[in-house]
Design a protein around this motif. Structure first.
Motif, mmCIF file in Angstrom:
data_model
loop_
_atom_site.group_PDB
_atom_site.id
_atom_site.type_symbol
_atom_site.label_atom_id
_atom_site.label_comp_id
_atom_site.label_asym_id
_atom_site.label_seq_id
_atom_site.Cartn_x
_atom_site.Cartn_y
_atom_site.Cartn_z
ATOM 1 N N LEU A 25 0.920 -1.150 -0.001
ATOM 2 C CA LEU A 25 0.061 0.021 0.185
ATOM 3 C C LEU A 25 0.764 1.295 -0.025
ATOM 4 C CD1 LEU A 25 -2.917 1.228 0.371
ATOM 5 C CD2 LEU A 25 -2.525 1.112 2.766
ATOM 6 N N ILE A 26 1.896 1.255 0.816
ATOM 7 C CA ILE A 26 2.934 2.504 0.806
ATOM 8 C C ILE A 26 3.611 2.785 -0.699
ATOM 9 C CG2 ILE A 26 5.171 3.195 1.489
ATOM 10 C CD1 ILE A 26 4.741 1.630 4.045
ATOM 11 N N SER A 27 3.800 1.530 -1.374
ATOM 12 C CA SER A 27 4.154 1.715 -2.784
ATOM 13 C C SER A 27 3.172 2.535 -3.841
ATOM 14 C CB SER A 27 4.426 0.461 -3.474
ATOM 15 O OG SER A 27 5.700 -0.117 -2.751
ATOM 16 N N LEU A 28 1.731 2.055 -3.376
ATOM 17 C CA LEU A 28 0.790 2.603 -4.191
ATOM 18 C C LEU A 28 0.277 3.996 -3.846
ATOM 19 C CD1 LEU A 28 -1.487 1.975 -6.056
ATOM 20 C CD2 LEU A 28 -3.057 1.054 -4.166
ATOM 21 N N MET A 29 0.584 4.333 -2.581
ATOM 22 C CA MET A 29 0.215 5.761 -2.171
ATOM 23 C C MET A 29 1.363 6.482 -3.004
ATOM 24 S SD MET A 29 -2.486 5.543 -0.460
ATOM 25 C CE MET A 29 -2.582 7.112 0.255
ATOM 26 N N ASP A 30 2.701 6.172 -2.547
ATOM 27 C CA ASP A 30 3.663 6.674 -3.261
ATOM 28 C C ASP A 30 3.622 7.097 -4.611
ATOM 29 O OD1 ASP A 30 4.833 6.854 -0.628
ATOM 30 O OD2 ASP A 30 6.338 5.405 -0.971
ATOM 31 N N ALA A 31 3.005 6.213 -5.459
ATOM 32 C CA ALA A 31 3.094 6.415 -6.828
ATOM 33 C C ALA A 31 1.941 7.342 -7.014
ATOM 34 C CB ALA A 31 2.408 5.031 -7.584
ATOM 35 N N GLN A 32 1.155 7.943 -6.331
ATOM 36 C CA GLN A 32 0.067 9.119 -6.289
ATOM 37 C C GLN A 32 0.603 10.212 -6.006
ATOM 38 O OE1 GLN A 32 -2.811 8.102 -7.739
ATOM 39 N NE2 GLN A 32 -1.738 5.961 -7.414
ATOM 40 N N LEU A 33 1.849 10.406 -5.341
ATOM 41 C CA LEU A 33 2.446 11.590 -5.021
ATOM 42 C C LEU A 33 2.915 12.326 -6.439
ATOM 43 C CD1 LEU A 33 4.200 10.528 -1.603
ATOM 44 C CD2 LEU A 33 2.068 11.965 -2.010
ATOM 45 N N PRO A 34 3.241 13.696 -6.339
ATOM 46 C CA PRO A 34 2.645 14.575 -5.502
ATOM 47 C C PRO A 34 0.940 14.954 -5.811
ATOM 48 C CG PRO A 34 3.819 15.607 -7.006
ATOM 49 C CD PRO A 34 3.994 14.246 -7.635
ATOM 50 N N GLN A 35 0.427 14.307 -6.799
ATOM 51 C CA GLN A 35 -0.931 14.637 -7.032
ATOM 52 C C GLN A 35 -1.772 14.656 -6.069
ATOM 53 O OE1 GLN A 35 0.904 12.686 -8.927
ATOM 54 N NE2 GLN A 35 1.548 13.975 -10.718
ATOM 55 N N SER A 36 -1.642 13.532 -5.200
ATOM 56 C CA SER A 36 -2.733 13.541 -4.322
ATOM 57 C C SER A 36 -2.098 12.673 -3.225
ATOM 58 C CB SER A 36 -4.018 12.740 -4.699
ATOM 59 O OG SER A 36 -3.730 11.492 -5.091
ATOM 60 N N SER A 37 -2.534 12.973 -1.955
ATOM 61 C CA SER A 37 -2.043 11.989 -0.636
ATOM 62 C C SER A 37 -3.436 12.184 0.428
ATOM 63 C CB SER A 37 -0.880 12.681 -0.195
ATOM 64 O OG SER A 37 -1.106 13.853 0.328
ATOM 65 N N ASN A 38 -3.456 11.208 1.286
ATOM 66 C CA ASN A 38 -4.350 11.319 2.398
ATOM 67 C C ASN A 38 -3.798 11.354 3.711
ATOM 68 O OD1 ASN A 38 -6.292 10.091 4.424
ATOM 69 N ND2 ASN A 38 -7.733 10.324 2.712
ATOM 70 N N LEU A 86 -0.710 9.116 8.397
ATOM 71 C CA LEU A 86 -0.399 9.071 9.852
ATOM 72 C C LEU A 86 -0.539 7.301 10.082
ATOM 73 C CD1 LEU A 86 -2.520 12.088 11.165
ATOM 74 C CD2 LEU A 86 -0.086 11.729 11.314
ATOM 75 N N ALA A 87 -1.682 6.788 9.594
ATOM 76 C CA ALA A 87 -1.734 5.234 9.977
ATOM 77 C C ALA A 87 -0.558 4.559 9.535
ATOM 78 C CB ALA A 87 -2.990 4.666 9.311
ATOM 79 N N ILE A 88 -0.046 4.866 8.425
ATOM 80 C CA ILE A 88 1.428 4.109 7.855
ATOM 81 C C ILE A 88 2.473 4.494 8.766
ATOM 82 C CG2 ILE A 88 3.107 4.167 6.203
ATOM 83 C CD1 ILE A 88 0.724 4.297 4.143
ATOM 84 N N LEU A 89 2.639 5.720 9.265
ATOM 85 C CA LEU A 89 3.546 6.179 10.281
ATOM 86 C C LEU A 89 3.529 5.159 11.580
ATOM 87 C CD1 LEU A 89 4.026 9.962 9.796
ATOM 88 C CD2 LEU A 89 5.642 8.238 9.154
ATOM 89 N N TRP A 90 2.135 5.148 12.117
ATOM 90 C CA TRP A 90 2.106 4.436 13.415
ATOM 91 C C TRP A 90 2.296 2.931 13.011
ATOM 92 C CZ3 TRP A 90 0.384 3.657 18.173
ATOM 93 C CH2 TRP A 90 -0.376 2.266 18.524
ATOM 94 N N PHE A 91 1.986 2.342 11.882
ATOM 95 C CA PHE A 91 2.320 1.008 11.428
ATOM 96 C C PHE A 91 4.067 0.755 11.466
ATOM 97 C CE2 PHE A 91 4.226 -1.677 8.171
ATOM 98 C CZ PHE A 91 3.804 -2.850 8.488
ATOM 99 N N LEU A 92 4.579 1.628 10.893
ATOM 100 C CA LEU A 92 6.007 1.671 10.801
ATOM 101 C C LEU A 92 6.779 1.602 12.171
ATOM 102 C CD1 LEU A 92 6.717 3.777 7.541
ATOM 103 C CD2 LEU A 92 6.784 1.313 7.653
ATOM 104 N N ASP A 93 6.114 2.442 13.074
ATOM 105 C CA ASP A 93 6.837 2.428 14.319
ATOM 106 C C ASP A 93 6.632 1.229 15.242
ATOM 107 O OD1 ASP A 93 7.890 4.141 16.652
ATOM 108 O OD2 ASP A 93 5.797 4.083 17.616
ATOM 109 N N GLN A 94 5.377 0.502 15.082
ATOM 110 C CA GLN A 94 5.147 -0.656 15.518
ATOM 111 C C GLN A 94 6.008 -1.640 15.172
ATOM 112 O OE1 GLN A 94 2.890 -0.757 18.598
ATOM 113 N NE2 GLN A 94 3.284 1.393 18.239
#
Length: 1015
Positions: free
Chosen positions: A529-542, A547-555
């Motif tokens: 999903l991170i790869s998929l979201m990065d592919a949308q940058l910089p046109q769009s992001s949520n 924030l949820a991905i950052l939480w996951f990476l920390d855990q």
């Protein structure tokens, strides 16, 4: 404005302005005038006038407020007057039962305050304020309104007795509360329960509203009794889930009577929602009763009655439609597991049926996520604690959690996904925005999800794949629907939070390789999903997904990557243990921590097994032998250097973990003398390469640490002296070599020189304060190692500027504590120094006194105190010295002569300390006071000049106050430095500092900034 009887109308107008007015100026004026009433000698008569002739409720409220303040004063009214006030109010409320509720409450509060504050007062051999229960029973014989007033008085009294007034001594409050608990509280509870039984069994012939009001006040009275602080622990009300009600043992009969619980369950079913909520609040406290009140059979019976009541409520859940009642019921369920063990719950007769009902209730509650969201915490607490208790259940009865826990997890996950479109389309408040609540609930869900983890992971993988595919389709759709994309991103944000939670909840002792593989499956999907979201940058992001991905990476980092790396099949090797050139020298730092961990594991079963220790050290033995051979031949420097750096870090990790005398002695015998000479040689060769010298010097500093008395060798062992000799050699070698480098640039001075000096100082300080070397032995036997290391200390010190001493924190935190040790035990060395060196050291102390770092300033104060005390004792002995001590006093005479030639040194330090005490935020007041007394006794004339300068700089109106402050400072202080006298001065100084601050802050004082006495 005079407050006389004829001003009643004006007072009523002012009361309206005070309580109802919207004009701020009017309200302030009214408050100012009405304050006169409280302080007026005619206050009581004016209050009586307002109560009897006042035409508005606000006038009566003002009278009640004034009476409350009057009876609460620190200097109490006479006993007879308080009795009169209490009796007057009792008669007044009896004759005026229809008063406004807020007026009645205020008057009842006055009665409660009088009763509490006079609880131990005696008049004519009687405890005259304890007959309040008899007075209340008179009200219970009157109309329903009188009935209610009597219950209100008991309820307010119980609450007042439990209320801590921090303006009064806490011991007195506890004494009153304990006496009230022991003499009256049980009777009040029994009276309230009996009145509730009467109310339930035979309703009074009154209006329904009056009946409800009576029931409400009776339930509040019971709740106040059960909320009483029985043992004086002042429990934090916010810690709801940790509360246990410490019911007194003599209340057992009330709680063992089955009818008590039945009464409150019946009240719940019979009363309207507002009152049934109060009945449940009482049941929450009943469920929290301390376990030790009952024997095991009694506790099982009591728990059975509670569970029976829960079953009845869940079988007829109509009353739970009220949010307040629902919330209290959730608290009630959580308390069941807080106070009772899972093994006890499964033994209850109706457990299978009740756990099914609770599970269905929880699932329904989670599905209706918008209804009372704050109550979900208690339901998740119940399930979290039940699941966490599963490994400890010893009974054969099935707990059924493996059936219901996955359903709870599924309900939570699906309900959060289902809420996303509703929130977005209807513009509701998004639960994800309340991150504190989300993280708290996820932490609870994490434990629940680990029960039948395979089911949880299967569900999550299915939902993740489904939503990720839908998201991809929407992104590649020709007609992109922004609303649908936002909905899908909201679902994915929740799913990522769930994955992070479940991965972060991995427990080493319960996890298996299968669970790790499941975590891998879940994590893989998030990384995709991170790869998929990065592919949308910089046109769009949520933002929510990010924030949820950052939480996951920390855990994920905490569980599988970070410092607390748990043993899994992923951690195969430790590349920093090699000596390959592929890794930088900084990578070798990990070796210290690695060997500390290994050695701690070794220490578990090591004991005195020397063979086991030798086997453990074998790889290091081989490495040291290799380095020794390289040194004895024409060696390759880089290879030897890398090996030695690694060995030094390994040994430091091992030494850090060896905290017993036996284990440390094994290490010392291993390294001395053969291998320690290799380290000495390395310092000689590579003194200008910090990458090599720093690990070796840190190793020596660790060796010198007498942690847990591990260096207290046997009396027949010379190891302590031998170790110090080696440390002395290394410090002297490094010090002499490093000084040969000459002047260094600003960016080189710390890494090439000052860092090594600070480590040497730390090592020397550990040796001087370690109490494992008798330093007098060195001079006695002509050994110069001690003198050499002190001389090296001075040489290195003189090569450092005063500004660098304070600028580099590690250097200042090693130099000043070392100086404290030297001045404490080796003043003969200090007095033997040349005047220029003494000036340098004293200047460093003077500058360190004002340091922000309290370690530095406290060490400076201690060093100065030792010097001043030494000088003071010498002067005291000078007039009465005998021939025997004439030689001994030569050291003191040298210091005395130096101070006579340089009087400004001590005078300046006295100015600094006085300035600190009077004008600065002095955070180490005790430390400052110790040298200050000696300075004052040695320089009384200069102290008088400072005192006069400060006082004369202030206005005339302040001078007498300041002069008294200085007189108080020296009051009772004698002309000596004995501990008792020092303590007296320290106490005086604390008062002096406070009084001076008040005097200088007050109006008319000069700007303290202009009074700097350091000039």
């Amino acid at each position: 404005m005079a407050l006389r009887g004829q001003s009643l109308a004006e007072l009523e107008v002012l009361c309206n302005h005070l309580y109802e007015g919207t004009d701020l100026a009017q309200r302030m004026q009214a408050e100012k005038v009405l304050l006169e009433l409280i302080n007026s000698p005619e206050c009581l008569s004016q209050c009586q006038l307002l109560l009897e002739q006042g035409t508005t409720s606000y006038a009566q409220l003002l009278a009640a407020t004034c009476l409350s303040k009057l009876v609460s004063r620190a200097s109490p009214l006479p006993v007879e007057q308080r009795i009169d006030i209490r009796n007057y109010i009792l008669n007044y409320v009896a004759s005026q039962p229809k008063l406004a509720p807020f007026v009645m409450q205020a008057l009842v509060q006055v009665i409660a305050k009088i009763t509490k504050l006079g609880w131990f007062e005696v008049l004519k051999d009687q405890l005259i304020f304890r007959d309040i229960t008899a007075d209340v029973k008179k009200f219970l014989q009157g109309t329903v309104d009188h009935y209610i007033i009597g219950v209100m008085i008991l309820s307010e009294l119980t609450q007042e007795m439990n209320l801590v007034d921090y303006s009064r001594p806490s011991a007195k409050h506890r004494k009153i509360a304990t006496s009230f608990r022991d003499t009256s509280l049980k009777d009040i509870l029994m009276l309230a329960c009996s009145l509730l039984k009467e109310l339930l069994a035979k309703p009074l012939t009154i209006q329904d509203r009056q009946q409800e009001s009576l029931a409400m006040h009776l339930l509040k009275l019971v709740l106040n009794c059960l909320n009483f602080d029985f043992i004086g622990n002042s429990a934090d009300e916010s810690a709801d889930d940790l509360c246990t009600v410490q019911i007194p043992t003599n209340w057992r009969t009330i709680f063992l009577e089955p009818g008590t619980l039945d009464l409150f369950f019946d009240l719940y079913h019979s009363l309207p929602p507002m009152l049934s909520q109060l009945a449940l609040s009482c049941l929450v406290q009943f469920a929290s009763t301390r376990r030790s009140l009952f024997s095991n059979p009694e506790r099982a019976k009591y728990l059975g009655n509670l569970i029976k009541g829960v079953k009845q409520i869940l079988e007829n859940p109509q009353g739970l439609s009220d949010p307040g009642t629902y919330h209290e019921f959730c608290r009630f369920l959580a308390r069941l597991k807080t106070n009772y063990q899972l093994g006890e719950l499964v033994m209850v007769k109706d457990y299978p049926e009740v756990i099914r009902l609770i599970a269905n209730f929880t699932i329904t509650s989670l599905q209706h996520w918008e209804f009372a969201p704050n109550s979900v915490h208690y339901l998740l607490t119940l399930w979290q604690r039940m699941v966490a208790s599963v490994p400890f259940v010893k009974t054969a009865e099935p707990h059924l959690l493996d059936t219901y826990a996955p359903e709870i997890t599924k309900a939570y996950i699906t309900s959060r996904l289902d809420c996303v479109p509703v929130v977005i389309r209807d513009g509701l408040e998004d639960p994800l925005d309340d991150t504190a609540t989300v993280f708290q609930q996820l932490e609870q869900l994490c434990t629940v999800s680990r029960c039948e983890y395979e089911k949880t992971c299967t569900l999550l993988v299915q939902l993740f794949d489904q939503n990720a595919q839908n998201y991809q389709k929407l992104l590649h759709s020709s007609s992109r629907n922004p609303l649908e994309i936002t909905v899908q991103e909201g679902r994915l944000a929740w799913l990522v939070y769930f994955v992070g939670t479940f991965v972060g909840g991995r427990l080493t002792y319960t996890s298996t390789d299968e669970h790790d593989a499941m975590d891998g499956e879940l994590s893989c999907r998030v990384f995709q999903l991170i790869s998929l979201m990065d592919a949308q940058l910089p046109q769009s992001s949520n933002e929510k997904v990010e924030l949820a991905i950052l939480w996951f990476l920390d855990q994920f980092r905490k569980t599988y990557v970070g410092d607390q790396l748990q043993h899994t099949s992923k951690s195969k090797h430790f590349p920093f243990l090699g000596i390959s050139d592929n890794y930088s020298l900084s990578d070798l730092r990990c070796r210290t921590m690695f060997y500390t961990a290994l050695t701690r594991l070794l220490m578990v079963d090591l004991g005195e097994d020397e063979d086991e220790f030798e086997n453990f050290m074998l790889p290091l033995t081989v490495s040291f032998e290799s380095v020794t051979q390289i040194f004895n031949s024409s060696f390759e420097q880089e290879e030897a250097k890398r090996m030695l750096i690694g060995l030094a870090r390994d040994l430091r990790g091992i030494a850090f973990a060896l905290n017993t005398k036996t284990s440390y002695t094994m290490l010392f015998d291993w390294i001395y003398p053969a291998y320690i000479s290799v380290l000495q040689r390395a310092i000689e060769l590579w003194y200008q390469e910090p990458a090599c010298t720093t690990p070796i010097l840190k190793l020596m500093a660790e060796f010198m640490q007498n942690r847990s008395q591990r260096l207290n060798f046997d009396v027949s062992s010379p190891n302590g002296i031998l170790l110090f000799r080696e440390a002395s050699k290394m410090i002297c070698t490094y010090g002499n070599q490093i000084l040969s480098l000459g002047t260094l640039s600003k960016d080189q001075v710390y890494p090439l020189k000052l860092k090594g000096i600070s480590i040497c100082y730390s090592a020397l300080k550990s040796a001087l304060c370690g109490n494992y070397v008798s330093f007098g032995v060195f001079k006695l036997y002509g050994d110069n190692h001690f003198d050499n290391v002190l001389q090296a200390f001075v040489k290195m010190l003189l090569s450092v500027s005063h500004s660098d001493l304070l600028q580099y924190r590690k250097l200042s935190q090693s130099y000043y504590p070392l100086l404290e040790c030297v001045t404490q035990d080796h003043m003969s060395f200090i007095t033997s120094l040349e005047p220029r060196v003494l000036i340098y050291i004293l200047t460093s102390i003077s500058e360190g006194l004002t340091a922000i770092d309290t370690i530095v300033s406290s060490s400076c104060c201690a060093s100065l105190d030792y010097i001043v005390t030494y000088l003071f004792k010498h002067i005291a002995k000078e007039g009465k010295k005998t021939l025997r001590c004439r030689e001994i006093s030569q050291d003191g005479q040298r210091l005395f002569n130096f101070m006579q030639q340089n009087p400004e040194v001590l005078q300046q330090m006295m100015s600094i300390l006085m300035n600190t005490i009077i004008f600065e935020d002095c955070r180490n007041q005790w430390s400052v006071s110790r040298p200050l007394l000696g300075l004052i006794l040695l320089n009384e004339k200069y102290f008088s000049e400072l005192r006069a300068t400060l006082i004369n700089s202030q206005p005339d109106s302040k001078r007498e106050v300041l002069d008294q402050c200085f007189r108080n400072l020296m009051e009772g202080v004698e002309q000596n430095l004995l501990v008792k006298n020092r303590d007296r001065f320290t106490q005086n100084m604390s008062v002096f500092r406070r009084d001076m601050a008040e005097a200088l802050r007050s109006e008319g004082a000069s700007d303290p900034g202009s009074l700097d006495m350091m000039s």
